[in-house]
Write a protein that holds these residues in place. Sequence first.
Motif, PDB file in Angstrom:
ATOM      1  N   ILE A   1       1.264   9.195  -6.024  1.00  0.00           N
ATOM      2  CA  ILE A   1       1.498  10.608  -5.713  1.00  0.00           C
ATOM      3  C   ILE A   1       2.516  11.204  -6.693  1.00  0.00           C
ATOM      4  O   ILE A   1       2.321  12.312  -7.208  1.00  0.00           O
TER       5      ILE A   1
ATOM      6  N   VAL B   1      -5.300   1.521  -1.646  1.00  0.00           N
ATOM      7  CA  VAL B   1      -4.285   1.739  -0.614  1.00  0.00           C
ATOM      8  C   VAL B   1      -4.936   1.792   0.763  1.00  0.00           C
ATOM      9  O   VAL B   1      -4.477   1.148   1.720  1.00  0.00           O
TER      10      VAL B   1
ATOM     11  N   GLY C   1       0.808  -1.215   0.000  1.00  0.00           N
ATOM     12  CA  GLY C   1       0.000   0.000   0.000  1.00  0.00           C
ATOM     13  C   GLY C   1       0.838   1.260   0.000  1.00  0.00           C
ATOM     14  O   GLY C   1       0.552   2.215  -0.737  1.00  0.00           O
ATOM     15  N   TRP C   2       1.899   1.279   0.816  1.00  0.00           N
ATOM     16  CA  TRP C   2       2.749   2.475   0.908  1.00  0.00           C
ATOM     17  C   TRP C   2       3.447   2.741  -0.423  1.00  0.00           C
ATOM     18  O   TRP C   2       3.508   3.877  -0.880  1.00  0.00           O
TER      19      TRP C   2
ATOM     20  N   SER D   1      -3.966   7.985   4.039  1.00  0.00           N
ATOM     21  CA  SER D   1      -4.476   7.365   2.816  1.00  0.00           C
ATOM     22  C   SER D   1      -5.878   7.856   2.497  1.00  0.00           C
ATOM     23  O   SER D   1      -6.209   8.126   1.337  1.00  0.00           O
TER      24      SER D   1
ATOM     25  N   LEU E   1      -6.120   5.033  -5.040  1.00  0.00           N
ATOM     26  CA  LEU E   1      -5.845   5.369  -3.647  1.00  0.00           C
ATOM     27  C   LEU E   1      -6.844   4.716  -2.688  1.00  0.00           C
ATOM     28  O   LEU E   1      -6.535   4.507  -1.509  1.00  0.00           O
TER      29      LEU E   1
ATOM     30  N   ALA F   1       0.314  -0.197  -9.172  1.00  0.00           N
ATOM     31  CA  ALA F   1      -0.047   1.225  -9.196  1.00  0.00           C
ATOM     32  C   ALA F   1      -0.038   1.765 -10.615  1.00  0.00           C
ATOM     33  O   ALA F   1      -0.934   2.500 -11.026  1.00  0.00           O
TER      34      ALA F   1
ATOM     35  N   LEU G   1      -5.636  11.448   1.076  1.00  0.00           N
ATOM     36  CA  LEU G   1      -5.212  11.491  -0.324  1.00  0.00           C
ATOM     37  C   LEU G   1      -6.339  11.033  -1.249  1.00  0.00           C
ATOM     38  O   LEU G   1      -6.502  11.557  -2.353  1.00  0.00           O
TER      39      LEU G   1
ATOM     40  N   GLN H   1       1.009   4.010  -2.950  1.00  0.00           N
ATOM     41  CA  GLN H   1       0.644   5.395  -2.659  1.00  0.00           C
ATOM     42  C   GLN H   1       1.723   6.364  -3.115  1.00  0.00           C
ATOM     43  O   GLN H   1       1.428   7.411  -3.719  1.00  0.00           O
TER      44      GLN H   1
END
Length: 421
Positions: free
Chosen positions: A36, A185, A28-29, A92, A182, A169, A95, A32
């Motif tokens: 971004i 995430v 997930g990180w 999360s 997102l 992603a 965002l 993300q």
Amino acid sequence: MAKTDPYAALRIKEFNIFLLLRFALVFGWSMQFIIIEWEVYRITKDPWAIGLIGLMEIIPAFTMALFAGHIVDQKEKRNLLAICIAAFSLISLGLFLITWPAITSGWPTKTILYSIYALVFFGGFLRSFFGPTIFSLVALIVPKKIYPNAATWNSSTWQVASVLGPAFAGFSIKWIGVHWSLSIVFGLVVFSLIVLMFIKKKPILNPKIGEPVIESLKEGVRFVFKTKAILGAITLDMVAVLFGGAVALLAVFAQDILKVGAAGFGILRAAPAVGASITMLFTAYLPISKNAGKKLLAAIFGFGICIIIFGISNVFWISVIALFFSGVTDGVSMVIRQTILQLKTPDHMRGRVSAVNSMFVGSSNELGAFESGLTAKLMGTVNAVVFGGTMTLITVLTIGAKNKTLRNLDLTEDLEEHNKD
């Protein structure tokens, strides 16, 4: 058995649960961060704006690191990690809302951009707690004699998630857009929080509960600087990551140089982690503790070569291969460094030592992103990457020549000592 069993750590139930939650978090990180980067460059078309993402994260991560290490050594690790994950879920969610056209359709670009930076800044604050907490928790789940094996599987899980997260992603941006990507995430973060509850609370091994903060921090820093094996490995990796941070500019390469779009961007971003994952799986069967110092130096030197090749390439598959082998060399470096830290660090100081490590190495990823964005602005994207690779080579040669302790480092005796316990 633990000495030769490549699956020793995986035979511990809680360690498998830990790997599952870490996989979800890293997946997930990394998703993300990639989303971004893509969105910021899409709305600004400025590599400097990408560099600022790293700066926004490193400021709180670096300044809070030592204090976070002190807190980790004073608190119960499972619940502290739960608090960190819960806070990460708020980032999360934020965002997700910022990229929702129904909410931000009338917002100026700068407002959206600054809102993203603000959430990234909060994420950097959390980042300072994540590293020391996870590092300390692993040591409470597995016995010392299988630390190297646990480090291999832990790092492999991190890398596999880093493979799938960025790749997914890239494709999800193409298929469902930034906003709904997102939401995935957010779901992964909540899932990791649920999984964490299946790990029992762990004892606090620090005999100095309530120790004044300043004294605690001084003790941690003194230990790192007097333990030359730890200091050498951390310093070497920090500089290599700082100057070899080409991945921060992959969005620029994908969109403007190689012209491969979102799908190609995902492949480029995943290539280093694929190489690292394969390498780490091999180290479960072929331990690299013998002559670890020389192997670490050789691995990071190879990493610098790969970064230079990637920088000068304008052929997509050559770029992918160069990034793949940068991951292979980085995988060797990561396993050796994690093993050094686990074997050389006393239980009651793991939070603080990991915090110092995060200041040197963890934060250097974000500082490397900032450095890459800055040098790309000043000298051009390709020149910035080649410059970073060259500086990595110079650093390896310098440290290898001057740091005899690191050059002659061998972890075999440490492992034999723990196997007797």
